[in-house]
Scaffold this motif. Structure first.
Motif, PDB file in Angstrom:
ATOM      1  N   THR A 164       0.853  -1.183   0.000  1.00  0.00           N
ATOM      2  CA  THR A 164       0.000   0.000   0.000  1.00  0.00           C
ATOM      3  C   THR A 164       0.891   1.236   0.000  1.00  0.00           C
ATOM      4  OG1 THR A 164      -1.722  -1.156   1.215  1.00  0.00           O
ATOM      5  CG2 THR A 164      -1.775   1.250   1.277  1.00  0.00           C
ATOM      6  N   TYR A 165       0.854   1.956  -1.104  1.00  0.00           N
ATOM      7  CA  TYR A 165       1.654   3.175  -1.207  1.00  0.00           C
ATOM      8  C   TYR A 165       1.139   4.240  -0.256  1.00  0.00           C
ATOM      9  CZ  TYR A 165       3.918   1.343  -5.340  1.00  0.00           C
ATOM     10  OH  TYR A 165       4.656   0.574  -6.195  1.00  0.00           O
ATOM     11  N   VAL A 166       2.087   4.952   0.354  1.00  0.00           N
ATOM     12  CA  VAL A 166       1.741   6.091   1.212  1.00  0.00           C
ATOM     13  C   VAL A 166       2.568   7.290   0.769  1.00  0.00           C
ATOM     14  CG1 VAL A 166       0.979   4.785   3.235  1.00  0.00           C
ATOM     15  CG2 VAL A 166       3.399   5.308   2.987  1.00  0.00           C
ATOM     16  N   ASP A 167       1.933   8.458   0.789  1.00  0.00           N
ATOM     17  CA  ASP A 167       2.662   9.689   0.489  1.00  0.00           C
ATOM     18  C   ASP A 167       2.879  10.443   1.798  1.00  0.00           C
ATOM     19  OD1 ASP A 167       0.251  10.957   1.103  1.00  0.00           O
ATOM     20  OD2 ASP A 167      -0.162  11.557  -0.961  1.00  0.00           O
ATOM     21  N   ASP A 168       3.445  11.629   1.713  1.00  0.00           N
ATOM     22  CA  ASP A 168       3.760  12.394   2.920  1.00  0.00           C
ATOM     23  C   ASP A 168       2.513  12.726   3.740  1.00  0.00           C
ATOM     24  OD1 ASP A 168       6.463  12.285   2.381  1.00  0.00           O
ATOM     25  OD2 ASP A 168       6.516  14.269   1.428  1.00  0.00           O
ATOM     26  N   LEU A 169       1.407  13.031   3.060  1.00  0.00           N
ATOM     27  CA  LEU A 169       0.175  13.339   3.789  1.00  0.00           C
ATOM     28  C   LEU A 169      -0.347  12.112   4.531  1.00  0.00           C
ATOM     29  CD1 LEU A 169      -1.997  15.387   4.540  1.00  0.00           C
ATOM     30  CD2 LEU A 169      -3.188  14.796   2.413  1.00  0.00           C
ATOM     31  N   ASP A 170      -0.303  10.939   3.879  1.00  0.00           N
ATOM     32  CA  ASP A 170      -0.704   9.702   4.553  1.00  0.00           C
ATOM     33  C   ASP A 170       0.171   9.463   5.775  1.00  0.00           C
ATOM     34  OD1 ASP A 170      -2.680   8.951   2.604  1.00  0.00           O
ATOM     35  OD2 ASP A 170      -1.130   8.044   1.347  1.00  0.00           O
ATOM     36  N   VAL A 171       1.472   9.613   5.614  1.00  0.00           N
ATOM     37  CA  VAL A 171       2.407   9.393   6.717  1.00  0.00           C
ATOM     38  C   VAL A 171       2.115  10.361   7.861  1.00  0.00           C
ATOM     39  CG1 VAL A 171       4.844   9.587   7.415  1.00  0.00           C
ATOM     40  CG2 VAL A 171       4.229   8.378   5.294  1.00  0.00           C
ATOM     41  N   GLU A 172       1.885  11.616   7.521  1.00  0.00           N
ATOM     42  CA  GLU A 172       1.594  12.631   8.541  1.00  0.00           C
ATOM     43  C   GLU A 172       0.332  12.262   9.337  1.00  0.00           C
ATOM     44  OE1 GLU A 172      -0.111  17.093   8.229  1.00  0.00           O
ATOM     45  OE2 GLU A 172       1.723  16.732   7.069  1.00  0.00           O
ATOM     46  N   LYS A 173      -0.729  11.889   8.636  1.00  0.00           N
ATOM     47  CA  LYS A 173      -1.999  11.571   9.310  1.00  0.00           C
ATOM     48  C   LYS A 173      -1.907  10.299  10.145  1.00  0.00           C
ATOM     49  CE  LYS A 173      -5.121  13.993   6.230  1.00  0.00           C
ATOM     50  NZ  LYS A 173      -6.381  13.920   5.499  1.00  0.00           N
ATOM     51  N   ILE A 174      -1.299   9.261   9.582  1.00  0.00           N
ATOM     52  CA  ILE A 174      -1.208   7.997  10.319  1.00  0.00           C
ATOM     53  C   ILE A 174      -0.282   8.148  11.518  1.00  0.00           C
ATOM     54  CG2 ILE A 174      -0.582   5.559  10.221  1.00  0.00           C
ATOM     55  CD1 ILE A 174      -1.187   5.743   7.150  1.00  0.00           C
ATOM     56  N   SER A 175       0.858   8.803  11.336  1.00  0.00           N
ATOM     57  CA  SER A 175       1.802   8.948  12.453  1.00  0.00           C
ATOM     58  C   SER A 175       1.178   9.765  13.579  1.00  0.00           C
ATOM     59  CB  SER A 175       3.134   9.537  11.994  1.00  0.00           C
ATOM     60  OG  SER A 175       2.970  10.812  11.438  1.00  0.00           O
ATOM     61  N   ALA A 176       0.413  10.801  13.251  1.00  0.00           N
ATOM     62  CA  ALA A 176      -0.273  11.571  14.293  1.00  0.00           C
ATOM     63  C   ALA A 176      -1.308  10.698  15.013  1.00  0.00           C
ATOM     64  CB  ALA A 176      -0.942  12.805  13.695  1.00  0.00           C
ATOM     65  N   PHE A 177      -2.016   9.872  14.254  1.00  0.00           N
ATOM     66  CA  PHE A 177      -3.055   9.009  14.814  1.00  0.00           C
ATOM     67  C   PHE A 177      -2.481   7.996  15.804  1.00  0.00           C
ATOM     68  CE2 PHE A 177      -5.944   5.301  14.559  1.00  0.00           C
ATOM     69  CZ  PHE A 177      -7.143   5.907  14.900  1.00  0.00           C
ATOM     70  N   ILE A 178      -1.283   7.483  15.506  1.00  0.00           N
ATOM     71  CA  ILE A 178      -0.691   6.485  16.402  1.00  0.00           C
ATOM     72  C   ILE A 178       0.365   7.099  17.327  1.00  0.00           C
ATOM     73  CG2 ILE A 178      -1.166   4.583  14.808  1.00  0.00           C
ATOM     74  CD1 ILE A 178       1.872   4.553  14.159  1.00  0.00           C
ATOM     75  N   ALA A 179       0.457   8.433  17.327  1.00  0.00           N
ATOM     76  CA  ALA A 179       1.384   9.171  18.195  1.00  0.00           C
ATOM     77  C   ALA A 179       2.839   8.754  17.953  1.00  0.00           C
ATOM     78  CB  ALA A 179       0.998   9.015  19.660  1.00  0.00           C
ATOM     79  N   GLU A 180       3.229   8.821  16.692  1.00  0.00           N
ATOM     80  CA  GLU A 180       4.593   8.481  16.281  1.00  0.00           C
ATOM     81  C   GLU A 180       5.115   9.619  15.412  1.00  0.00           C
ATOM     82  OE1 GLU A 180       7.801   6.101  16.334  1.00  0.00           O
ATOM     83  OE2 GLU A 180       5.929   5.098  16.872  1.00  0.00           O
ATOM     84  N   ALA A 181       6.355   9.990  15.573  1.00  0.00           N
ATOM     85  CA  ALA A 181       6.951  11.016  14.716  1.00  0.00           C
ATOM     86  C   ALA A 181       7.022  10.483  13.280  1.00  0.00           C
ATOM     87  CB  ALA A 181       8.340  11.378  15.213  1.00  0.00           C
ATOM     88  N   PRO A 182       6.745  11.328  12.282  1.00  0.00           N
ATOM     89  CA  PRO A 182       6.745  10.856  10.891  1.00  0.00           C
ATOM     90  C   PRO A 182       8.018  10.132  10.458  1.00  0.00           C
ATOM     91  CG  PRO A 182       5.754  13.022  11.005  1.00  0.00           C
ATOM     92  CD  PRO A 182       6.303  12.729  12.370  1.00  0.00           C
ATOM     93  N   GLU A 183       9.177  10.618  10.838  1.00  0.00           N
ATOM     94  CA  GLU A 183      10.417   9.950  10.421  1.00  0.00           C
ATOM     95  C   GLU A 183      10.572   8.576  11.062  1.00  0.00           C
ATOM     96  OE1 GLU A 183      12.388  10.485   7.816  1.00  0.00           O
ATOM     97  OE2 GLU A 183      10.891  12.040   7.440  1.00  0.00           O
ATOM     98  N   SER A 184      10.248   8.474  12.342  1.00  0.00           N
ATOM     99  CA  SER A 184      10.348   7.155  12.977  1.00  0.00           C
ATOM    100  C   SER A 184       9.220   6.246  12.477  1.00  0.00           C
ATOM    101  CB  SER A 184      10.354   7.255  14.500  1.00  0.00           C
ATOM    102  OG  SER A 184       9.182   7.858  14.982  1.00  0.00           O
ATOM    103  N   PHE A 185       8.083   6.840  12.109  1.00  0.00           N
ATOM    104  CA  PHE A 185       6.989   6.065  11.515  1.00  0.00           C
ATOM    105  C   PHE A 185       7.485   5.368  10.246  1.00  0.00           C
ATOM    106  CE2 PHE A 185       3.736   5.654   8.279  1.00  0.00           C
ATOM    107  CZ  PHE A 185       2.756   4.932   8.937  1.00  0.00           C
ATOM    108  N   LYS A 186       8.140   6.115   9.371  1.00  0.00           N
ATOM    109  CA  LYS A 186       8.642   5.529   8.115  1.00  0.00           C
ATOM    110  C   LYS A 186       9.621   4.391   8.392  1.00  0.00           C
ATOM    111  CE  LYS A 186       8.142   9.250   4.747  1.00  0.00           C
ATOM    112  NZ  LYS A 186       8.863  10.196   3.873  1.00  0.00           N
ATOM    113  N   LYS A 187      10.482   4.580   9.383  1.00  0.00           N
ATOM    114  CA  LYS A 187      11.465   3.538   9.701  1.00  0.00           C
ATOM    115  C   LYS A 187      10.807   2.282  10.266  1.00  0.00           C
ATOM    116  CE  LYS A 187      15.235   6.769  10.432  1.00  0.00           C
ATOM    117  NZ  LYS A 187      16.028   7.510  11.405  1.00  0.00           N
ATOM    118  N   LYS A 188       9.777   2.458  11.094  1.00  0.00           N
ATOM    119  CA  LYS A 188       9.132   1.327  11.751  1.00  0.00           C
ATOM    120  C   LYS A 188       8.058   0.653  10.898  1.00  0.00           C
ATOM    121  CE  LYS A 188       9.408   2.815  16.583  1.00  0.00           C
ATOM    122  NZ  LYS A 188       8.596   3.201  17.757  1.00  0.00           N
TER     123      LYS A 188
END
Length: 154
Positions: free
Chosen positions: A27-51
């Protein structure tokens, strides 16, 4: 005599089986997807991408769990990020690629019990185009990008 396939409901009825959350190349994610999901799970966007993401060419896809399902899929709860699920998930099965390659519909329908097969291409292209436009309007109004499209999504 008109076709029986005029609306999205005529060709797709979600069965809530979760099969669309399993495999399919990611499932492709762009920066907006990453921003919304990381905020929802309380994770910083950069660490979200790594994890939670894997590189796929120049883009990122959500990581798959050991069972081959999306890392955010739970067999009992289904999508654990449903309120902020990526654009690609919201679009399923009305993906842009179907407008360009309607022959892919039947291949996708082989893995999704909610999709009807053998839809005439003319009807399919029209329905998918309408559904994609609806999603883009809603998605862009929520993201503050009114009037812009999200062409990078399949």
């Amino acid at each position: 005599m008109g076709s029986e396939f005029k609306t999205a409901d005529d060709i797709f009825n979600c069965q809530l089986c979760g099969d669309c959350c399993h495999g399919f190349g990611g499932t492709y994610v762009d920066d907006l997807d990453v921003e919304k999901i990381s905020a929802f799970i309380a994770e910083a966007p950069e660490s979200f991408k790594k994890k939670y993401c894997d590189p796929s060419g120049s883009k990122f896809v959500l990581t798959l769990g050991q069972d081959g399902s999306c890392i955010f899929f739970d067999k009992k709860k289904q999508c654990t990020i449903h309120p902020v699920k990526p654009y690609m998930c919201r679009a399923w099965p009305f993906l842009k690629t179907i407008i360009d390659h309607p022959e892919n519909w039947n291949a996708m329908a082989g893995s999704c019990p909610g999709m009807k097969k053998n839809i005439p291409e003319k009807n399919l292209e029209k329905i998918v185009t309408i559904e994609k436009q609806k999603l883009d309007t809603v998605f862009n109004s929520r993201s503050g990008n009114q009037g812009s499209k999200k062409p990078e999504h399949p």
